[in-house]
Scaffold this motif. Structure first.
Motif, mmCIF file in Angstrom:
data_model
loop_
_atom_site.group_PDB
_atom_site.id
_atom_site.type_symbol
_atom_site.label_atom_id
_atom_site.label_comp_id
_atom_site.label_asym_id
_atom_site.label_seq_id
_atom_site.Cartn_x
_atom_site.Cartn_y
_atom_site.Cartn_z
ATOM 1 N N GLY A 23 1.274 -1.619 -0.406
ATOM 2 C CA GLY A 23 0.089 0.112 -0.406
ATOM 3 C C GLY A 23 0.918 0.959 0.412
ATOM 4 O O GLY A 23 0.296 2.419 -0.794
ATOM 5 N N LEU A 24 1.770 1.476 0.592
ATOM 6 C CA LEU A 24 2.551 2.588 0.552
ATOM 7 C C LEU A 24 3.323 2.367 -0.016
ATOM 8 O O LEU A 24 3.744 3.560 -0.988
ATOM 9 N N TRP A 25 3.616 1.510 -1.830
ATOM 10 C CA TRP A 25 4.259 1.582 -2.553
ATOM 11 C C TRP A 25 2.829 2.570 -3.371
ATOM 12 O O TRP A 25 3.734 2.968 -4.596
ATOM 13 N N VAL A 26 1.957 1.765 -3.530
ATOM 14 C CA VAL A 26 1.249 2.829 -4.136
ATOM 15 C C VAL A 26 1.247 3.489 -4.530
ATOM 16 O O VAL A 26 0.810 4.396 -5.058
ATOM 17 N N GLY A 27 0.776 4.193 -2.640
ATOM 18 C CA GLY A 27 0.269 5.245 -2.860
ATOM 19 C C GLY A 27 1.437 6.544 -3.187
ATOM 20 O O GLY A 27 1.181 7.018 -3.733
ATOM 21 N N THR A 28 3.187 6.722 -2.852
ATOM 22 C CA THR A 28 3.494 6.995 -3.035
ATOM 23 C C THR A 28 4.161 7.040 -4.210
ATOM 24 O O THR A 28 4.210 8.224 -5.269
ATOM 25 N N ARG A 29 3.614 5.921 -5.231
ATOM 26 C CA ARG A 29 3.533 6.035 -6.679
ATOM 27 C C ARG A 29 2.397 6.773 -7.860
ATOM 28 O O ARG A 29 2.594 7.491 -8.294
ATOM 29 N N ARG A 30 1.313 6.555 -6.797
ATOM 30 C CA ARG A 30 0.439 7.407 -7.277
ATOM 31 C C ARG A 30 0.511 8.795 -6.721
ATOM 32 O O ARG A 30 0.315 9.754 -7.966
ATOM 33 N N GLN A 31 0.970 9.723 -5.824
ATOM 34 C CA GLN A 31 1.731 11.028 -5.533
ATOM 35 C C GLN A 31 2.121 11.139 -6.457
ATOM 36 O O GLN A 31 2.317 12.732 -6.736
ATOM 37 N N LEU A 32 3.392 10.422 -6.855
ATOM 38 C CA LEU A 32 4.508 11.125 -7.983
ATOM 39 C C LEU A 32 3.959 10.739 -8.699
ATOM 40 O O LEU A 32 4.057 11.923 -9.716
ATOM 41 N N VAL A 33 2.950 10.523 -9.359
ATOM 42 C CA VAL A 33 2.748 10.691 -11.709
ATOM 43 C C VAL A 33 1.730 11.724 -10.542
ATOM 44 O O VAL A 33 1.647 12.618 -12.026
ATOM 45 N N GLU A 34 1.342 12.503 -9.966
ATOM 46 C CA GLU A 34 0.158 13.425 -10.061
ATOM 47 C C GLU A 34 0.933 14.338 -9.992
ATOM 48 O O GLU A 34 0.898 15.489 -10.014
ATOM 49 N N ASN A 35 2.264 14.688 -8.984
ATOM 50 C CA ASN A 35 3.459 15.584 -9.263
ATOM 51 C C ASN A 35 3.225 15.634 -10.352
ATOM 52 O O ASN A 35 3.576 16.886 -10.647
ATOM 53 N N LEU A 36 3.879 14.484 -11.019
ATOM 54 C CA LEU A 36 4.343 14.704 -12.741
ATOM 55 C C LEU A 36 3.635 14.660 -12.985
ATOM 56 O O LEU A 36 3.522 15.920 -14.183
ATOM 57 N N ARG A 37 2.172 14.953 -13.145
ATOM 58 C CA ARG A 37 1.385 14.732 -14.235
ATOM 59 C C ARG A 37 0.801 16.876 -13.757
ATOM 60 O O ARG A 37 0.324 17.670 -14.867
#
Length: 417
Positions: free
Chosen positions: A171-185
């Motif tokens: 869950g931490l990996w998925v949440g971090t990845r989602r947050q990173l993708v949102e920041n990049l977008r």
């Protein structure tokens, strides 16, 4: 048939993608319901060894039969997982409900099958809440150790890794990845906005430069032409020369007025159209009279049933006639020009034909060479067709067909001769 099924499949896909998170919640609730029920059954089977399962109820309550105890146990074993499934449906809005249900299952029944979805959901969707996540994870671990120390101590490390550690880390990996993708977008969108702002700034600067050049070159010379025509009109030796000078002065002033409107739009940097009335089919008579006034022999006629047309269609037809008359006067001086406007049922057709030049020794007026190209672009914007080319006798012809929408109603207007 295939196309209809394809459209339905696309509609279903768009609907599923729009509600993908809700569908995921329903899927998780359905997937984790059987394991939670299984965990309740295992909890009752282990509880009988310690004197509180369904088999031990008759010893505690003599008045209750064994069958009734089993029924009550089944009800509890189904109702509690159902309530847990309901908390799964709101795991992204009310994560504390699912966390509380999972902790109670572990502490009261040793049921660890709801803990993975609870820890995963909280870690994946609430990455910024580290302290509550650590407290919930620690509480689950304490409850697991406290319950299984009496039942099966050997399962503590296995269950701790499978149902607590792995879901939490994933869950931490998925949440971090989602947050990173949102920041990049968000960063990409910000860079795109900055590029648009830079492009708009460059466009405004270029518009200002073009307006300045047009004012310095075109407007200045046209103003001189108007002034000279006005002086010639006052001092003309005969009436014919005065009329010609007046026509030149009037045409020059109209050109200056249109030029000022264009310069205002360029300098302002906006896309607002000029507020002055735009030419329409009703102005063709005045355009033809202006051409006749300078000595051009023009035949003008309208056929078909005239109707109320859109401003864009009428303006396009006017520009076609205007450009054709200008080209005829420029390239074929002295030639007769025939203009026909046909109001068809589905299209407005404009045909302009001129003969060969009959006057020699006239200095041609310089042109940009983009007149016909601009007409083709205008016709393409309204979905029409444009054809132009030389004739066998040395003349030139232009034909433009502009589509007319069926909603435009006919009106009674007498045909021009």
């Amino acid at each position: 048939m295939v196309r209809r099924w394809t459209e339905r499949a696309r509609a279903v896909w768009r609907w599923a993608w729009r509600y993908r998170y809700t569908l995921a919640d329903v899927g998780y609730a359905l997937v984790f319901f059987p394991p939670v029920v299984t965990g309740m059954v295992l909890a009752f089977s282990y509880g009988e060894r310690f004197g509180w399962g369904p088999g031990a109820l008759p010893e505690l309550l003599d008045e209750t039969s064994r069958i009734a105890a089993v029924i009550v146990a089944l009800q509890i074993g189904l109702v509690i997982p159902g309530l847990v499934a309901l908390t799964v449906l709101v795991r992204r809005r009310r994560p504390e409900w699912l966390m509380s249900a999972s902790l109670l299952l572990v502490a009261l029944f040793g049921n660890v099958y709801a803990a993975p979805i609870a820890l995963y959901s909280y870690a994946a969707w609430f990455t910024h809440r580290w302290r509550p996540l650590l407290l919930w994870s620690g509480a689950h671990l304490v409850a697991l150790v406290a319950v299984y120390s009496f039942w099966q101590p050997v399962l503590i490390p296995v269950y701790g890794m499978m149902f607590l550690a792995f879901p939490l880390l994933f869950g931490l990996w998925v949440g971090t990845r989602r947050q990173l993708v949102e920041n990049l977008r968000e960063r990409a969108e910000r860079l795109e906005r900055e590029q648009h702002l830079l492009a708009e700034t460059a466009i405004v600067a270029e518009r200002t430069r073009i307006a300045r050049e047009m004012h310095d070159v075109v407007a200045h010379r046209v103003s001189l032409m108007v002034l000279h025509a006005g002086g010639l009109e006052v001092s003309a030796p005969d009436e014919r020369t005065a009329q010609a000078a007046e026509l030149i002065r009037t045409t020059g002033r109209e050109a200056l007025s249109e030029l000022r409107e264009i310069l205002g739009v360029l300098r302002g940097g906006g896309d607002t159209a000029p507020t002055a009335p735009q030419p329409a089919l009703g102005d063709l008579e005045r355009l033809v009279d202006s051409a006749r006034a300078v000595g051009v022999e023009v035949e003008f006629g309208v056929t078909g049933t005239p109707r109320e047309l859109s401003a864009q269609v009428e303006r396009t037809a006017y520009r076609v006639v205007q450009e054709a008359l200008t080209n005829a006067a420029r390239h074929a001086p002295g030639a007769a020009v025939d203009i026909r406007v046909d109001h068809g049922r589905h299209e407005l057709t404009v045909t302009v034909v001129n003969g060969p030049a009959t006057v020699d020794g006239v200095v041609p007026v310089p042109g940009s060479g983009y007149g016909l190209v601009g007409l083709r672009e205008r016709l393409a914007l309204v979905g029409g067709t444009f054809v132009a080319g030389p004739l066998s006798d040395g003349g030139w012809w232009v034909r433009a067909a502009i589509p007319v929408t069926p909603a435009e109603t006919p009106r009674t207007v007498e045909d021009n001769p």
